[in-house]
Design a protein around this motif. Structure first.
Motif, PDB file in Angstrom:
ATOM      1  N   GLN B  24     -10.996   0.759  -0.481  1.00 41.02           N
ATOM      2  CA  GLN B  24     -10.136   0.628  -1.659  1.00 41.02           C
ATOM      3  C   GLN B  24     -10.836   1.269  -2.854  1.00 41.02           C
ATOM      4  O   GLN B  24     -12.032   1.096  -3.041  1.00 41.02           O
ATOM      5  CB  GLN B  24      -9.905  -0.854  -1.988  1.00 41.02           C
ATOM      6  N   GLU B  52      -1.276  10.786  -1.852  1.00 42.13           N
ATOM      7  CA  GLU B  52      -0.894   9.520  -1.232  1.00 42.13           C
ATOM      8  C   GLU B  52      -0.237   9.703   0.134  1.00 42.13           C
ATOM      9  O   GLU B  52      -0.473   8.931   1.039  1.00 42.13           O
ATOM     10  CB  GLU B  52       0.046   8.764  -2.161  1.00 42.13           C
ATOM     11  N   ASN B  53       0.564  10.696   0.323  1.00 44.29           N
ATOM     12  CA  ASN B  53       1.303  10.839   1.581  1.00 44.29           C
ATOM     13  C   ASN B  53       0.756  11.945   2.480  1.00 44.29           C
ATOM     14  O   ASN B  53       1.453  12.473   3.325  1.00 44.29           O
ATOM     15  CB  ASN B  53       2.786  11.116   1.289  1.00 44.29           C
ATOM     16  N   ARG B  68      -3.402   6.473   5.132  1.00 49.00           N
ATOM     17  CA  ARG B  68      -3.434   6.301   3.661  1.00 49.00           C
ATOM     18  C   ARG B  68      -2.246   5.411   3.312  1.00 49.00           C
ATOM     19  O   ARG B  68      -1.122   5.866   3.118  1.00 49.00           O
ATOM     20  CB  ARG B  68      -3.304   7.665   2.977  1.00 49.00           C
ATOM     21  N   GLU B  69      -2.522   4.128   3.243  1.00 45.31           N
ATOM     22  CA  GLU B  69      -1.440   3.147   3.079  1.00 45.31           C
ATOM     23  C   GLU B  69      -0.783   3.264   1.697  1.00 45.31           C
ATOM     24  O   GLU B  69       0.418   3.094   1.540  1.00 45.31           O
ATOM     25  CB  GLU B  69      -1.989   1.730   3.256  1.00 45.31           C
ATOM     26  N   LYS B  70      -1.601   3.497   0.702  1.00 44.48           N
ATOM     27  CA  LYS B  70      -1.125   3.695  -0.660  1.00 44.48           C
ATOM     28  C   LYS B  70      -2.193   4.492  -1.400  1.00 44.48           C
ATOM     29  O   LYS B  70      -3.239   4.788  -0.825  1.00 44.48           O
ATOM     30  CB  LYS B  70      -0.825   2.369  -1.348  1.00 44.48           C
ATOM     31  N   LYS B  71      -1.946   4.815  -2.644  1.00 41.08           N
ATOM     32  CA  LYS B  71      -2.864   5.685  -3.362  1.00 41.08           C
ATOM     33  C   LYS B  71      -4.275   5.116  -3.392  1.00 41.08           C
ATOM     34  O   LYS B  71      -5.257   5.838  -3.306  1.00 41.08           O
ATOM     35  CB  LYS B  71      -2.358   5.918  -4.792  1.00 41.08           C
ATOM     36  N   SER B  72      -4.390   3.817  -3.494  1.00 40.37           N
ATOM     37  CA  SER B  72      -5.697   3.204  -3.675  1.00 40.37           C
ATOM     38  C   SER B  72      -6.425   2.863  -2.384  1.00 40.37           C
ATOM     39  O   SER B  72      -7.590   2.462  -2.433  1.00 40.37           O
ATOM     40  CB  SER B  72      -5.556   1.926  -4.509  1.00 40.37           C
TER      41      SER B  72
END
Lengths: 114, 113
Positions: B24, B52-53, B68-72
């Motif tokens: 994270q 992100e994607n 990459r689940e989300k940007k963070s």
């Protein structure tokens, strides 16, 4: 593709002595160059970086490095080392057009003798 | 400032096991990376994610998956742990793709019995 050679896997110097850690890179164009330091049980931290301009770049904690294009080198120097400088030092290179990954050398483990 | 948090710090697995490492970052950086660090071999890039994607294979992607689940957050999965494998996996992030400063986490130390 670029590559980085750090010829010295381990270096030992006495506290207060001067230091040079060697780095040679292979890349046909103009590179971006970096030195990172890794203290025990930690991730890498940036010491200094060269993008362009003055070939001698200053970093944190009294470190500096000199880009010598004719020699494809980017050696790291410090005038007087402290025991807290004991760490692993990584040289890294990337192309200067910003869409290629950074390539790291194998690292040099620096030990400071009291 | 920001921080990169890797969990777990230590991971002991069995041969053939699927193992997941998590990362994270709160820098709000676009790009994230997974590196493997072996003694005397420097850092080798396993996977990276420019945005992100996005998901890209590095030099050492065989035997690994990433997400990459989300940007963070950026996870790495060892699909089948190899017996006696020992390595440190480092997560890093940068503001964007290219020759930028990388910020590293403290690492996950993997041992496989």
């Amino acid at each position: 593709a670029q590559s980085v050679t750090q010829p010295d896997a381990r270096v030992t110097v006495s506290e207060g002595a001067s230091l040079q850690l060697r780095c040679k890179y292979s890349y046909s164009g103009t590179p971006y160059l970096f030195w990172y330091v890794q203290y025990p049980r930690q991730g890498l931290q940036l010491l200094l970086k060269y993008y362009s301009g003055d070939p001698v770049v200053q970093g944190v904690n009294g470190f500096e490095a000199e880009f010598i294009k004719s020699n494809s080198s980017f050696h790291l120097r410090k005038a007087s080392v402290h025991w807290s400088d004991s760490a692993v030092y990584f040289c890294a290179v990337s192309p200067n057009y910003g869409n290629e990954k950074i390539t790291f050398g194998a690292g040099t483990k620096l030990t400071i003798k009291p | 400032g920001g921080i990169i948090t890797q969990t777990p710090k230590f991971l002991i697995g069995q041969e053939g096991q699927k193992l997941t490492l998590k990362c994270q970052q709160n820098f709000n950086h676009d790009t994230m990376y997974w590196y493997r660090q072996d003694s005397g071999k420097g850092l080798r890039l396993i996977y990276y994610s420019i945005t992100e994607n996005d998901l890209q294979k590095g030099d050492l992607s065989e035997g690994y998956d990433a997400s990459r689940e989300k940007k963070s957050s950026f996870s790495l999965t060892v699909t089948s742990a190899q017996k006696n494998e020992m390595a440190v996996f480092l997560c890093a992030s940068s503001k964007d793709w290219g020759a930028n400063t990388l910020y590293f986490g403290a690492g996950t130390r993997l041992s496989v019995l």
